[in-house]
Design a protein around this motif. Sequence first.
Motif, PDB file in Angstrom:
ATOM      1  N   ILE A 247     -27.434  11.116 -16.934  1.00  0.00           N
ATOM      2  CA  ILE A 247     -27.536  10.039 -17.928  1.00  0.00           C
ATOM      3  C   ILE A 247     -26.514  10.226 -19.036  1.00  0.00           C
ATOM      4  CG2 ILE A 247     -29.034   9.011 -19.678  1.00  0.00           C
ATOM      5  CD1 ILE A 247     -31.388   9.556 -17.862  1.00  0.00           C
ATOM      6  N   TRP A 248     -26.358  11.466 -19.512  1.00  0.00           N
ATOM      7  CA  TRP A 248     -25.413  11.704 -20.608  1.00  0.00           C
ATOM      8  C   TRP A 248     -23.978  11.419 -20.174  1.00  0.00           C
ATOM      9  CZ3 TRP A 248     -24.794  11.567 -25.428  1.00  0.00           C
ATOM     10  CH2 TRP A 248     -23.757  12.224 -26.074  1.00  0.00           C
ATOM     11  N   ALA A 249     -23.654  11.809 -18.925  1.00  0.00           N
ATOM     12  CA  ALA A 249     -22.307  11.550 -18.415  1.00  0.00           C
ATOM     13  C   ALA A 249     -22.061  10.057 -18.266  1.00  0.00           C
ATOM     14  CB  ALA A 249     -22.120  12.257 -17.076  1.00  0.00           C
ATOM     15  N   GLU A 250     -23.076   9.326 -17.798  1.00  0.00           N
ATOM     16  CA  GLU A 250     -22.939   7.871 -17.671  1.00  0.00           C
ATOM     17  C   GLU A 250     -22.760   7.222 -19.029  1.00  0.00           C
ATOM     18  OE1 GLU A 250     -25.511   5.625 -15.116  1.00  0.00           O
ATOM     19  OE2 GLU A 250     -26.085   7.442 -14.031  1.00  0.00           O
ATOM     20  N   PHE A 251     -23.493   7.721 -20.041  1.00  0.00           N
ATOM     21  CA  PHE A 251     -23.378   7.153 -21.388  1.00  0.00           C
ATOM     22  C   PHE A 251     -21.970   7.366 -21.939  1.00  0.00           C
ATOM     23  CE2 PHE A 251     -23.549   7.633 -26.012  1.00  0.00           C
ATOM     24  CZ  PHE A 251     -24.140   6.430 -26.380  1.00  0.00           C
ATOM     25  N   LYS A 252     -21.428   8.586 -21.762  1.00  0.00           N
ATOM     26  CA  LYS A 252     -20.081   8.867 -22.253  1.00  0.00           C
ATOM     27  C   LYS A 252     -19.050   8.025 -21.526  1.00  0.00           C
ATOM     28  CE  LYS A 252     -20.070  13.347 -21.786  1.00  0.00           C
ATOM     29  NZ  LYS A 252     -19.533  14.744 -21.852  1.00  0.00           N
ATOM     30  N   ASP A 253     -19.320   7.739 -20.235  1.00  0.00           N
ATOM     31  CA  ASP A 253     -18.399   6.907 -19.482  1.00  0.00           C
ATOM     32  C   ASP A 253     -18.443   5.451 -19.948  1.00  0.00           C
ATOM     33  OD1 ASP A 253     -16.546   6.517 -17.218  1.00  0.00           O
ATOM     34  OD2 ASP A 253     -18.177   5.296 -16.423  1.00  0.00           O
ATOM     35  N   ALA A 254     -19.644   4.987 -20.337  1.00  0.00           N
ATOM     36  CA  ALA A 254     -19.817   3.594 -20.754  1.00  0.00           C
ATOM     37  C   ALA A 254     -19.381   3.362 -22.195  1.00  0.00           C
ATOM     38  CB  ALA A 254     -21.276   3.162 -20.572  1.00  0.00           C
ATOM     39  N   VAL A 255     -19.591   4.347 -23.063  1.00  0.00           N
ATOM     40  CA  VAL A 255     -19.275   4.209 -24.494  1.00  0.00           C
ATOM     41  C   VAL A 255     -18.218   5.242 -24.846  1.00  0.00           C
ATOM     42  CG1 VAL A 255     -20.182   4.178 -26.833  1.00  0.00           C
ATOM     43  CG2 VAL A 255     -21.632   3.435 -24.931  1.00  0.00           C
ATOM     44  N   ALA A 256     -16.994   4.785 -25.008  1.00  0.00           N
ATOM     45  CA  ALA A 256     -15.885   5.691 -25.300  1.00  0.00           C
ATOM     46  C   ALA A 256     -16.022   6.282 -26.692  1.00  0.00           C
ATOM     47  CB  ALA A 256     -14.563   4.940 -25.175  1.00  0.00           C
TER      48      ALA A 256
END
Length: 362
Positions: free
Chosen positions: A22-31
């Motif tokens: 989830i954290w990796a997906e969040f960082k990918d979605a929100v630069a």
Amino acid sequence: MSTSVGHGRHEVPEEAAPPQGIWAEFKDAVALRTVALIVGVLLLQLGFVLSYVGAFHAPTPKNIPLAVVSSSAQASDQVAAQLNVITGTPLRATVVTDRETAERQIRNGELSAALLVDPQGTADTLLTSSGGGVSVSGAVTSVIDQVEAAQKRTVTVTDIVPLQGGDGRGLTGFYLVIGWLVGGYLVASLLGVAAGARPATPRRAWFRLIAIVPYAIVSGLGGALIVDQVLGALTGHFMSLWWLGALLVASAAAATMAFQVLFGVIGIGITVLVFVVLGNPSAGGAYQTTLLPPFWRALSNALPNGAGTDAVRRIVYLGSNGITGHLVVIAIYAVAGAAVAIAGSHLIQRRSLRADGTQALA
């Protein structure tokens, strides 16, 4: 004759990418850059609340210039001395020899009010100027009412510079100035968003600045037409308001361009900080500067918001006295903003050429 078909051959499916946390997906979605911009917006929002509430939550009169007039020099000196030692020094009282002098100084904006003291009786007269500032007029009246009541005297208030009929609470000039400034920084922001916040070449910077000139002239004209001919809110000073408006629009637009050249898109946020967060509450609209806390009072005449608001007030009600300094301040923003935009575009072009040269050598 037979034909062989490779029925036994199968396509090997591509290996699916491993699932992200989830954290990796969040960082990918929100630069990270987006997060920084969001934090900047939050700080601007909180700064907006702090600045407006800080300026307006407790208006307190401070050193409002008032004249004391009496046929008795002793009475004048005594009353002026009493007014100057009131706790918090809301008034700055000076002695004036006669009523005519006091009225002239009120009409040209040197004084906010004058107290005419009757040494033979207990009925005095307070001359005020709502055109010079409704909140100031009200504050002076409140202070003098309290002083007179404590001495068992009465006071009659006479407004010698009343507001025009369409200028409710004297706020028209403030909103007119804010409208002009909003137009100035919005048009510069639009030019930046449409073709890049930082002009690619000095020529483009010049073109943008040149485009601002007709916009500023038309904008100043439109604002003056609305408050004068259309609404009848501020009448009798059409040409002066027109060109003041054009100068204000040009100053806001040029300053915005300078911020964009220096800081890119973030420059728009800096523009909002200067003109909205700091400029509007310190402009002297709802409360004139003598009722604002020290920080906002100091900012007032240093920003186009305050300089423009007081200039409109003085043009309409005070015979245009004392506007030279305000015009100089506004012009400085226009000239300095244009100069920074041009100089910055030259630096950007040089850096771009150096980078291209370095890449070519590599």
